[in-house]
Design a protein around this motif. Structure first.
Motif, PDB file in Angstrom:
ATOM      1  N   ARG A 194       0.751  -1.431   0.033  1.00 42.27           N
ATOM      2  CA  ARG A 194       0.143   0.051   0.187  1.00 42.27           C
ATOM      3  C   ARG A 194       0.895   1.462   0.218  1.00 42.27           C
ATOM      4  O   ARG A 194       0.579   2.144  -0.693  1.00 42.27           O
ATOM      5  N   ARG A 195       1.957   1.360   0.881  1.00 40.73           N
ATOM      6  CA  ARG A 195       2.644   2.489   1.006  1.00 40.73           C
ATOM      7  C   ARG A 195       3.520   2.681  -0.237  1.00 40.73           C
ATOM      8  O   ARG A 195       3.892   3.864  -0.583  1.00 40.73           O
ATOM      9  N   LEU A 196       4.027   1.628  -0.852  1.00 43.15           N
ATOM     10  CA  LEU A 196       4.759   1.901  -2.067  1.00 43.15           C
ATOM     11  C   LEU A 196       3.951   1.780  -3.286  1.00 43.15           C
ATOM     12  O   LEU A 196       4.415   1.468  -4.511  1.00 43.15           O
ATOM     13  N   ARG A 197       2.596   1.742  -3.108  1.00 43.86           N
ATOM     14  CA  ARG A 197       1.606   1.554  -4.423  1.00 43.86           C
ATOM     15  C   ARG A 197       1.974   0.536  -5.440  1.00 43.86           C
ATOM     16  O   ARG A 197       2.033   0.731  -6.432  1.00 43.86           O
ATOM     17  N   LEU A 198       2.370  -0.485  -4.852  1.00 44.47           N
ATOM     18  CA  LEU A 198       2.802  -1.823  -5.647  1.00 44.47           C
ATOM     19  C   LEU A 198       1.650  -2.644  -6.209  1.00 44.47           C
ATOM     20  O   LEU A 198       0.595  -2.797  -5.423  1.00 44.47           O
TER      21      LEU A 198
END
Length: 365
Positions: free
Chosen positions: A293-297
């Motif tokens: 989620r944080r790295l938008r993977l």
């Protein structure tokens, strides 16, 4: 998802907040009168974008959601404890994003912080300086226009309002139909008296500004600045709010998140008035969700990148056994490796020692 949840509940934020407003405990009812011209910053502008960035990717477990909603229903502060880097502060931003409550009001605590710092600031030095300048200008004008005059041309009494500005706690307590989210960060760093000083404000849902109360008979309603005037201007809203009678009284009790790294104990009366939540270090499964989620993977990377990410998560989990590590250190490691940095296998240990340095415990050999 449980039927009673407001935070992380079903439906859009508006109906959820309306549901919450109808469940107010009788002993937590507040009757502040709102300034009809005051509009707090909404979900547009740079301040809101910063809140969205901070809150994006937070993965809350069921215990955390239960605790947040308990605090919402009871209109009580939420005291969040846990090791550094587990996401205590980020939780406040996630609540604001989930409920669409505008930019988070942030009060970082130091050993010198006092209750007044959070409530309001009065710039007496600037007021005195301006008064001296007005007096000097008035004397010069009198001398130039009336050469023979001998009287004192002192400037008239000017309003105190431009020298007052509400702090983050004071702004959160403004009377509004929707609560604001207030983050009181690292309360355990405060002076020993601050938690006790906060109790009266939390119980009353309001406070008095003595400088305004003293002149209330002469100037009963004054417009003063707020902690998010810059955000309001960026949002297109007018700056400042009218305070009547020198008192700020909330209408909807703010959503107060206090964080602590467990560096000190708090007095029982303070703890009794808080809902407490201890955030555990995230599990391996939760770490994977946070990273994605944080790295938008995407849900599935190519085989090489997928294995690289899982290897770093496993390594992070093993290394934190011997000393604390923060989740953002793992995010840094994954971001670097997926960007092609430190790609030489011979540099693996040097890479891990650089980005996954322990925050406590024995130093890496």
């Amino acid at each position: 998802m449980k039927d009673w949840w407001i935070y992380r509940g079903e439906g859009s934020p508006g109906p959820r907040l309306d549901r919450l407003a109808g469940k107010q405990p009788p002993w937590r009812e507040f009757d502040g009168e709102a300034d009809p011209q005051y509009r707090p910053p909404g979900t547009v502008g740079r301040a809101w974008e910063r809140t969205e960035r901070r809150g994006a990717g937070y993965v809350a477990d069921e215990d955390e959601i239960d605790a947040v909603n308990t605090a919402l229903y009871l209109r009580r502060p939420l005291l969040v404890t846990g090791k550094p880097g587990v996401g205590k502060s980020t939780l406040a931003y996630d609540i604001a994003v989930d409920l669409g409550l505008g930019p988070v009001l942030h009060w970082p605590i130091t050993s010198r912080s006092t209750l007044r710092d959070g409530l309001y600031r009065y710039d007496a030095i600037s007021r005195l300086h301006d008064a001296n300048l007005r007096q000097l200008h008035g004397r010069r004008s009198a001398f130039e226009s009336l050469p023979a005059a001998t009287g004192d041309a002192s400037a008239p009494d000017h309003s105190i309002a431009p020298y007052l500005r509400l702090g983050p706690l004071g702004t959160a307590l403004l009377p509004q139909e929707r609560p604001r989210v207030l983050l009181i960060d690292e309360i355990d760093k405060s002076d020993i008296d601050l938690p006790g000083d906060l109790l009266t404000v939390f119980e009353d849902g309001g406070f008095e500004i003595p400088e305004l109360a003293r002149i209330a008979a002469r100037e009963p309603r004054l417009r003063i600045g707020t902690d998010d005037d810059e955000a309001s201007a960026d949002d297109g809203a007018g700056a400042g709010v009218v305070v009547g009678g020198g008192r700020v009284q909330c209408r909807a009790f703010p959503i107060v998140i206090l964080t602590s790294n467990n560096e000190r104990d708090f007095p029982p009366p303070f703890l009794r008035r808080c809902i407490r939540l201890h955030v555990q270090p995230p599990t391996v499964e939760r770490l994977e969700s946070i990273v994605r989620r944080r790295l938008r993977l995407p849900d599935q990377l190519d085989a090489g990148s997928e294995e690289l990410m899982h290897d770093l998560i496993r390594t992070f989990d093993q290394r934190r056994i011997d000393g604390d590590l923060a989740t953002d250190q793992l995010l840094n490691a994954v971001q670097l490796r997926l960007s092609g940095a430190w790609s030489d296998d011979r540099e693996r240990e040097a890479f891990l020692d650089t980005v996954l340095q322990r925050l406590s415990g024995p130093a890496a050999p």
